[in-house]
Each structure stands twice: as C-alpha cells, then as structure tokens.
Design a protein around this motif. Structure first.
Motif, PDB file in Angstrom:
ATOM      1  N   PRO A  49      -4.715  19.319 -10.548  1.00 16.69           N
ATOM      2  CA  PRO A  49      -5.553  18.139 -10.806  1.00 16.69           C
ATOM      3  C   PRO A  49      -5.668  17.203  -9.595  1.00 16.69           C
ATOM      4  N   HIS A  50      -4.834  17.382  -8.578  1.00 14.22           N
ATOM      5  CA  HIS A  50      -4.929  16.556  -7.363  1.00 14.22           C
ATOM      6  C   HIS A  50      -5.852  17.169  -6.312  1.00 14.22           C
ATOM      7  N   TYR A  51      -6.513  18.251  -6.668  1.00  9.93           N
ATOM      8  CA  TYR A  51      -7.384  18.977  -5.743  1.00  9.93           C
ATOM      9  C   TYR A  51      -8.346  18.053  -4.985  1.00  9.93           C
ATOM     10  N   ALA A  52      -8.993  17.149  -5.694  1.00 11.03           N
ATOM     11  CA  ALA A  52     -10.008  16.285  -5.075  1.00 11.03           C
ATOM     12  C   ALA A  52      -9.400  15.081  -4.352  1.00 11.03           C
ATOM     13  N   LEU A  53      -8.103  14.842  -4.514  1.00 12.58           N
ATOM     14  CA  LEU A  53      -7.482  13.633  -3.961  1.00 12.58           C
ATOM     15  C   LEU A  53      -6.876  13.819  -2.570  1.00 12.58           C
ATOM     16  N   VAL A  54      -6.429  15.034  -2.268  1.00 14.00           N
ATOM     17  CA  VAL A  54      -5.771  15.271  -0.979  1.00 14.00           C
ATOM     18  C   VAL A  54      -5.900  16.751  -0.635  1.00 14.00           C
ATOM     19  N   PRO A  55      -6.159  17.075   0.648  1.00 14.02           N
ATOM     20  CA  PRO A  55      -6.226  18.492   1.033  1.00 14.02           C
ATOM     21  C   PRO A  55      -4.854  19.159   0.901  1.00 14.02           C
ATOM     22  N   PRO A  56      -4.817  20.489   0.896  1.00 12.13           N
ATOM     23  CA  PRO A  56      -3.530  21.196   0.871  1.00 12.13           C
ATOM     24  C   PRO A  56      -2.653  20.718   2.029  1.00 12.13           C
ATOM     25  N   HIS A  57      -1.364  20.549   1.741  1.00 12.48           N
ATOM     26  CA  HIS A  57      -0.471  19.968   2.750  1.00 12.48           C
ATOM     27  C   HIS A  57       0.975  20.344   2.474  1.00 12.48           C
ATOM     28  N   LEU A  58       1.801  20.142   3.468  1.00 16.12           N
ATOM     29  CA  LEU A  58       3.243  20.269   3.346  1.00 16.12           C
ATOM     30  C   LEU A  58       3.795  18.852   3.470  1.00 16.12           C
ATOM     31  N   THR A  59       4.469  18.358   2.455  1.00 20.59           N
ATOM     32  CA  THR A  59       4.961  16.987   2.447  1.00 20.59           C
ATOM     33  C   THR A  59       6.262  16.869   3.232  1.00 20.59           C
ATOM     34  N   LEU A  60       6.277  15.949   4.193  1.00 16.10           N
ATOM     35  CA  LEU A  60       7.500  15.625   4.929  1.00 16.10           C
ATOM     36  C   LEU A  60       8.197  14.418   4.313  1.00 16.10           C
ATOM     37  N   LYS A  61       7.402  13.460   3.822  1.00 15.57           N
ATOM     38  CA  LYS A  61       7.959  12.270   3.169  1.00 15.57           C
ATOM     39  C   LYS A  61       7.043  11.906   2.013  1.00 15.57           C
ATOM     40  N   ASN A  62       7.614  11.855   0.814  1.00 16.57           N
ATOM     41  CA  ASN A  62       6.854  11.518  -0.382  1.00 16.57           C
ATOM     42  C   ASN A  62       6.341  10.080  -0.325  1.00 16.57           C
ATOM     43  N   MET A 121       0.843  -1.177   0.000  1.00 22.31           N
ATOM     44  CA  MET A 121       0.000   0.000   0.000  1.00 22.31           C
ATOM     45  C   MET A 121       0.893   1.247   0.000  1.00 22.31           C
ATOM     46  N   ASN A 122       0.398   2.325  -0.600  1.00 19.70           N
ATOM     47  CA  ASN A 122       1.139   3.581  -0.635  1.00 19.70           C
ATOM     48  C   ASN A 122       0.835   4.438   0.582  1.00 19.70           C
ATOM     49  N   TYR A 123       1.895   5.062   1.111  1.00 16.46           N
ATOM     50  CA  TYR A 123       1.788   5.937   2.266  1.00 16.46           C
ATOM     51  C   TYR A 123       2.552   7.222   1.990  1.00 16.46           C
ATOM     52  N   GLY A 124       2.274   8.244   2.784  1.00 21.25           N
ATOM     53  CA  GLY A 124       3.002   9.500   2.745  1.00 21.25           C
ATOM     54  C   GLY A 124       2.867  10.171   4.095  1.00 21.25           C
ATOM     55  N   ILE A 125       3.740  11.140   4.372  1.00 19.64           N
ATOM     56  CA  ILE A 125       3.707  11.831   5.656  1.00 19.64           C
ATOM     57  C   ILE A 125       3.637  13.329   5.382  1.00 19.64           C
ATOM     58  N   VAL A 126       2.631  13.983   5.976  1.00 16.93           N
ATOM     59  CA  VAL A 126       2.371  15.389   5.679  1.00 16.93           C
ATOM     60  C   VAL A 126       1.994  16.172   6.935  1.00 16.93           C
ATOM     61  N   ILE A 127       2.055  17.488   6.779  1.00 12.60           N
ATOM     62  CA  ILE A 127       1.476  18.413   7.743  1.00 12.60           C
ATOM     63  C   ILE A 127       0.297  19.070   7.047  1.00 12.60           C
ATOM     64  N   PHE A 128      -0.861  19.044   7.690  1.00  9.94           N
ATOM     65  CA  PHE A 128      -2.010  19.779   7.177  1.00  9.94           C
ATOM     66  C   PHE A 128      -2.053  21.131   7.882  1.00  9.94           C
ATOM     67  N   PRO A 129      -2.085  22.226   7.128  1.00  8.57           N
ATOM     68  CA  PRO A 129      -2.212  23.538   7.773  1.00  8.57           C
ATOM     69  C   PRO A 129      -3.646  23.749   8.257  1.00  8.57           C
ATOM     70  N   SER A 130      -3.879  24.888   8.876  1.00  5.37           N
ATOM     71  CA  SER A 130      -5.206  25.243   9.379  1.00  5.37           C
ATOM     72  C   SER A 130      -6.223  25.319   8.246  1.00  5.37           C
ATOM     73  N   LYS A 131      -7.491  25.264   8.612  1.00  2.71           N
ATOM     74  CA  LYS A 131      -8.562  25.384   7.622  1.00  2.71           C
ATOM     75  C   LYS A 131      -8.455  26.708   6.885  1.00  2.71           C
ATOM     76  N   LYS A 132      -8.087  27.774   7.584  1.00  2.00           N
ATOM     77  CA  LYS A 132      -7.960  29.089   6.945  1.00  2.00           C
ATOM     78  C   LYS A 132      -6.955  29.042   5.787  1.00  2.00           C
ATOM     79  N   LEU A 133      -5.776  28.477   6.032  1.00  2.00           N
ATOM     80  CA  LEU A 133      -4.766  28.390   4.980  1.00  2.00           C
ATOM     81  C   LEU A 133      -5.180  27.388   3.902  1.00  2.00           C
ATOM     82  N   GLN A 134      -5.818  26.285   4.299  1.00  2.00           N
ATOM     83  CA  GLN A 134      -6.304  25.325   3.303  1.00  2.00           C
ATOM     84  C   GLN A 134      -7.328  25.972   2.371  1.00  2.00           C
ATOM     85  N   ASP A 135      -8.203  26.807   2.928  1.00  2.00           N
ATOM     86  CA  ASP A 135      -9.209  27.481   2.097  1.00  2.00           C
ATOM     87  C   ASP A 135      -8.546  28.421   1.086  1.00  2.00           C
TER      88      ASP A 135
END
Length: 172
Positions: free
Chosen positions: A26-39, A1-15
């Motif tokens: 094109p990845h808009y619907a697949l994952v919320p805005p994030h900062l990737t720590l590990k691909n 299975m595929n995994y990744g490690i991220v930080i999700f910012p606040s809802k305000k910044l995500q909006d």
C-alpha cells in the motif's frame, strides 16, 4: 517534520520491486523501492541541518560498495512483510550503526538491522502465505554498485521526497 534515510537501488531493481509492490504494497505510491538505513524520525529545521552535517561526515567514511540481492524472504511471524533480501556488507552495517549511535540521534532501532527492499506488506495471514509461497520461488540475483544514500522528508500527503543526497567516498 518526519525524515528517514535510505538507499535507492538502480532503476532496474526498482522496476523489478515495483512489479510486485504495485499489487502488494500500500506504500507503493508514497516512496520508491528502497533499503532503509534509518527509520522515520522527527526533527525541526535547526536539527536537520545538524543531522545533514553529520551525514556528510558519515558518507566520507565509506567507499561505494557492491549491493547483492539474492532471494525473497519474509519477516513473519513478527510481521507480514515480504522483501528482497540484501547481502549484509560491512559498509551497510557501518552506515546503519553510525546513524544509530549516541552522536547522531541517540535512538536504538526497534529491530535488528536486516538489509532488505520491501515488496509486500500489510497482508493478512492468508494473503501472506499465498503470496510468499509464490514469490519465494522467484529467482532473484542482482548486483550493483551503491555510491550514495539519501535523507528524505515526508510531505503532507504522506509521500516522501529527497531532502539531500550524500555520495559515498573520501574523494568528493
């Protein structure tokens, strides 16, 4: 299975990020805005339990920290990605480094770590030039406290969901 490690910012910044991502990512619907720590990496059920244990140890090494987003930037000419640039912090660099050392998964990252939140990708050269030209004039100045990171896994439809959340700090 595929995994990744991220930080999700606040809802305000995500909006704010999503106001651009819905048009330019094109990845808009697949994952919320994030900062990737590990691909993206692959692991089986036993491996992911071991990895989660290591992530728990890593999370205790770092206290919550201030995340500062201060401009729109781009990875061109390497690729046509436009992003919110995140100020590099020792905590961010440490988390990234700990998730790429030999005691973790052992693989070296493909690129140098540039903390960012993607707002546009997979653009043609002309699209990139036009969109980056207008977005780079944006004034983005956002700060917030980050107190957790997330281990995600990929579903069959390509979307990502949280497998486990890790709170930062020694007093958990």
């Amino acid at each position: 299975m595929n995994y990744g490690i991220v930080i999700f910012p606040s809802k305000k910044l995500q909006d704010i990020a999503n106001s651009y991502r819905k048009r330019y990512d094109p990845h808009y619907a697949l994952v919320p805005p994030h900062l990737t720590l590990k691909n993206v990496f692959s692991a089986d059920d036993d491996q992911i339990k071991d990895i989660a244990g290591k992530l728990s140890v890593i999370s205790k090494k770092y206290d919550p920290f201030n995340l500062k987003v201060y401009k729109v930037s781009s990875f061109q000419p390497v690729n046509n990605v436009i992003y919110f640039k995140v100020e590099s912090k020792p905590e961010l660099q440490g988390l990234h480094d700990d998730m790429h050392n030999q005691n973790f998964m052992g693989d070296e990252p493909e690129f140098a770590f540039v903390p960012h939140i993607t707002i546009a990708q997979k653009l043609s050269n002309d699209e990139h030039s036009d969109i980056f030209g207008s977005l780079s004039m944006l004034g983005i100045d956002h700060e917030e406290i980050i107190d957790r990171f997330h281990l995600l896994y990929q579903l069959e439809n390509g979307s990502w969901t949280v497998y486990e959340t890790f709170r930062l700090g020694k007093e958990q």
